[in-house]
Each structure stands twice: as structure tokens, then as C-alpha cells.
Design a protein around this motif. Structure first.
Motif, PDB file in Angstrom:
ATOM      1  N   SER A  19       0.831  -1.203   0.000  1.00  0.00           N
ATOM      2  CA  SER A  19       0.000   0.000   0.000  1.00  0.00           C
ATOM      3  C   SER A  19       0.865   1.252   0.000  1.00  0.00           C
ATOM      4  O   SER A  19       0.575   2.226  -0.707  1.00  0.00           O
ATOM      5  CB  SER A  19      -0.911  -0.014   1.236  1.00  0.00           C
ATOM      6  OG  SER A  19      -1.662   1.171   1.313  1.00  0.00           O
ATOM      7  N   MET A  48      -3.512  -0.466   8.652  1.00  0.00           N
ATOM      8  CA  MET A  48      -4.883   0.030   8.498  1.00  0.00           C
ATOM      9  C   MET A  48      -5.758  -0.538   9.617  1.00  0.00           C
ATOM     10  O   MET A  48      -5.585  -1.681  10.047  1.00  0.00           O
ATOM     11  CB  MET A  48      -5.450  -0.376   7.137  1.00  0.00           C
ATOM     12  CG  MET A  48      -4.755   0.290   5.955  1.00  0.00           C
ATOM     13  SD  MET A  48      -4.861   2.105   6.004  1.00  0.00           S
ATOM     14  CE  MET A  48      -6.620   2.346   5.740  1.00  0.00           C
ATOM     15  N   GLU A  56      -4.903   4.569   9.580  1.00  0.00           N
ATOM     16  CA  GLU A  56      -3.898   3.680  10.151  1.00  0.00           C
ATOM     17  C   GLU A  56      -3.909   3.777  11.676  1.00  0.00           C
ATOM     18  O   GLU A  56      -4.169   4.829  12.245  1.00  0.00           O
ATOM     19  CB  GLU A  56      -2.511   4.032   9.611  1.00  0.00           C
ATOM     20  CG  GLU A  56      -2.359   3.745   8.113  1.00  0.00           C
ATOM     21  CD  GLU A  56      -0.948   4.032   7.615  1.00  0.00           C
ATOM     22  OE1 GLU A  56      -0.200   4.706   8.350  1.00  0.00           O
ATOM     23  OE2 GLU A  56      -0.608   3.586   6.504  1.00  0.00           O
ATOM     24  N   ASN A 210     -12.233  -6.537   7.172  1.00  0.00           N
ATOM     25  CA  ASN A 210     -11.047  -5.698   7.316  1.00  0.00           C
ATOM     26  C   ASN A 210      -9.837  -6.463   7.851  1.00  0.00           C
ATOM     27  O   ASN A 210      -8.736  -5.912   7.911  1.00  0.00           O
ATOM     28  CB  ASN A 210     -11.353  -4.528   8.250  1.00  0.00           C
ATOM     29  CG  ASN A 210     -12.553  -3.720   7.802  1.00  0.00           C
ATOM     30  OD1 ASN A 210     -12.524  -3.082   6.749  1.00  0.00           O
ATOM     31  ND2 ASN A 210     -13.618  -3.757   8.577  1.00  0.00           N
TER      32      ASN A 210
END
Length: 293
Positions: A19, A48, A56, A210
């Protein structure tokens, strides 16, 4: 074991690095090398948020973050989360560091030790507090006392009628009946809490989109292990404890029998007293004045 730990730790942070590289490429005009250089401090980076906030975080927690994602913030959900983390452990990931914490005091439990703790607490509350107060005066037991005892259960585990039945038993039978009732109530509480814990793991943790793939797999492994331990504990306790409904029924039947015996004894005493009074009245009747001379 070391390989699994390193692989587990690396997966989350490699994804974070990917990322980071994508963002750096966008801000560096597409230069891959400079983007890679700018993301070397991967172990010092935050991940994250597993709760899905889109930002974050310094620390992610497997169960707590999933509960936040699912909106499980009631007092009962928090209580079950404490029970769950005490048994399966809470995985915490913070800047390259992975730890497992067991409960608020970091003391691991098993379903069996949790059941034993429930038995001890229920025995103290019922036989050491409520029953002695009911024996002294059943009116001293308030509705809040009953509600506090039944708190967290899906149904009423005890009521005034049950306490009244216990007080009606002979003193030599009462302690054993109270202990049996406390043990059966503990098993009922245990079953409720473990069912809620499994639901928590299934509906909130394993389905949290997630979570990284390896953490979702870890959650599923924890759920399966918990289910197996619960089934084994219940199988072992089944040989020791009677179902709560059976114990309540036996106490009620035995109490009714002793109430009827007491009533017959009182009625017999009253009848004998009446007969005695009739005899006394007939012997010592001085209405004519002559008989009493």
C-alpha cells in the motif's frame, strides 16, 4: 513454529508495504525504485484499522477491532468479549510485534476452569447469601437481588418461589439441595455464555472483511478450538450435574411434600388441643355450682 510466526507477522506488514509503495509511486511520478526506497521502514509503520475506519492505527486487536466493526458496544457484548479473550486470547499487532493477551488480567482460562469459577460464584451467591437471608425473612429478598442473580442469563434462573421452596426443606436436606441447584445454574450460565462466545466469533470476528487473510484464518481456528473445548466440558459435566429444570422440579416437589406434612402436624396438634379443651370444659363446668363443690 518460528517460520509460522514470521510468516504471520510478515503478511500484514508486506501488505502495508504494498500500500505504501502504491502511494509513493503516485506521488513520485511513477518511479518504482524511489517508491521502494521510501517504504523500507516497513516494520515501523502502522497498519490500516481492522475496525474499518479507513485510517492507520498503532495497534490492532483481532477481537476488539472486530467488535467495533460490528457495532457490538453494549455492556453484555463487552462482558462476553472479556469471557472470550480470557479463553481464546486476544491477538494484538503493533508495528511488527505480535502478542496474545488473555483477558483483562492476562490470565488464560479454559472452558472447564471458567465453569468451575461460575460454580464457586453461584454457590457463594445462592447458598451463602440469598438462602440465609430468605431463611431469616423471605421479605428481605428484593426484586433487585433476584435481578442481580439472574443478570446476563437468557431466562430467570431463580425466583422467590424457588427460594421459598428451599426454605421449606428440612435443615438436613437444604444444603445438598442448594448445592445441586447452584451447580445446575452454573452449567446453565456456562452454556449461555459459551453459546454467545461462539456467536461472537462466528458473526463478528471471522466475518470481519477488514482482517488480513491470515488473521481471519486464525479467528476460524480459535472458533473451532473453542467449540471443541466447550463440547468436551459439557460432556464431562453431564455426568456430574442434573439439568436445571429437573433440579427445580425436585426441589419444588420435595418442598410441597414437607409443607403438607407440616400442615398435617399443625392440624393434628390443633385437633388434640380442641379435644383437650372440650374435656376440660366438661370436667370443670361450674355452671350449676353443685358439681364444682
Amino acid at each position: 513454529m518460528i517460520d509460522r510466526y514470521v510468516d504471520s507477522r510478515a503478511e500484514e506488514f508486506n501488505k502495508a508495504r504494498q500500500s505504501c509503495v502504491r502511494k509513493k509511486i503516485g506521488s513520485s511520478g511513477g518511479e518504482l525504485e524511489s517508491a521502494m526506497e521510501g517504504c523500507q521502514d516497513i516494520w515501523d509503520r502502522d497498519l490500516m484499522d481492522w475496525a474499518g475506519s479507513g485510517v492507520e492505527k498503532k495497534k490492532n486487536k483481532l477481537i476488539e477491532s472486530s467488535a467495533k466493526w460490528a457495532g457490538a458496544n453494549s455492556s453484555e457484548a463487552k462482558r462476553i468479549r472479556k469471557v472470550l479473550t480470557s479463553i481464546v486470547g486476544e491477538t494484538e499487532v503493533e508495528r511488527g510485534k505480535v502478542t496474545v493477551v488473555y483477558g483483562p488480567e492476562n490470565k488464560p482460562e479454559t472452558p472447564r476452569t471458567y465453569l468451575k469459577k461460575l460454580e464457586s460464584a453461584t454457590l457463594t451467591s445462592l447458598c451463602g447469601d440469598l438462602l440465609p437471608r430468605a431463611l431469616a425473612n423471605i421479605g428481605r429478598i428484593t426484586d433487585s437481588d433476584i435481578e442481580e442473580f439472574n443478570r446476563g442469563a437468557d431466562r430467570d434462573l431463580i425466583d422467590r418461589q424457588t427460594l421459598s421452596a428451599l426454605t421449606s426443606l428440612p435443615s438436613n436436606k437444604r444444603p445438598m439441595a442448594c448445592r445441586k441447584l447452584a451447580e445446575s445454574i452454573a452449567v446453565s450460565k456456562f452454556t449461555d455464555d459459551m453459546a454467545k462466545s461462539l456467536d461472537f466469533m462466528t458473526a463478528m470476528v471471522t466475518r470481519n472483511p477488514n482482517l488480513p487473510d491470515n488473521r481471519r484464518k486464525e479467528a476460524e481456528d480459535k472458533r473451532k478450538a473453542l467449540k471443541d473445548q466447550i463440547e468436551l466440558t459439557l460432556m464431562m459435566s453431564r455426568y456430574k450435574n442434573e439439568p436445571l429444570n429437573d433440579v427445580l422440579a425436585k426441589i419444588s416437589i420435595d418442598a410441597d411434600r414437607h409443607r403438607k406434612l407440616d400442615a398435617r402436624r399443625v392440624l393434628g396438634h390443633d385437633k388434640a388441643s380442641r379435644n383437650s379443651n372440650t374435656v376440660n370444659e366438661s370436667i370443670f363446668d361450674c355452671s350449676d355450682g353443685i358439681f364444682c363443690q
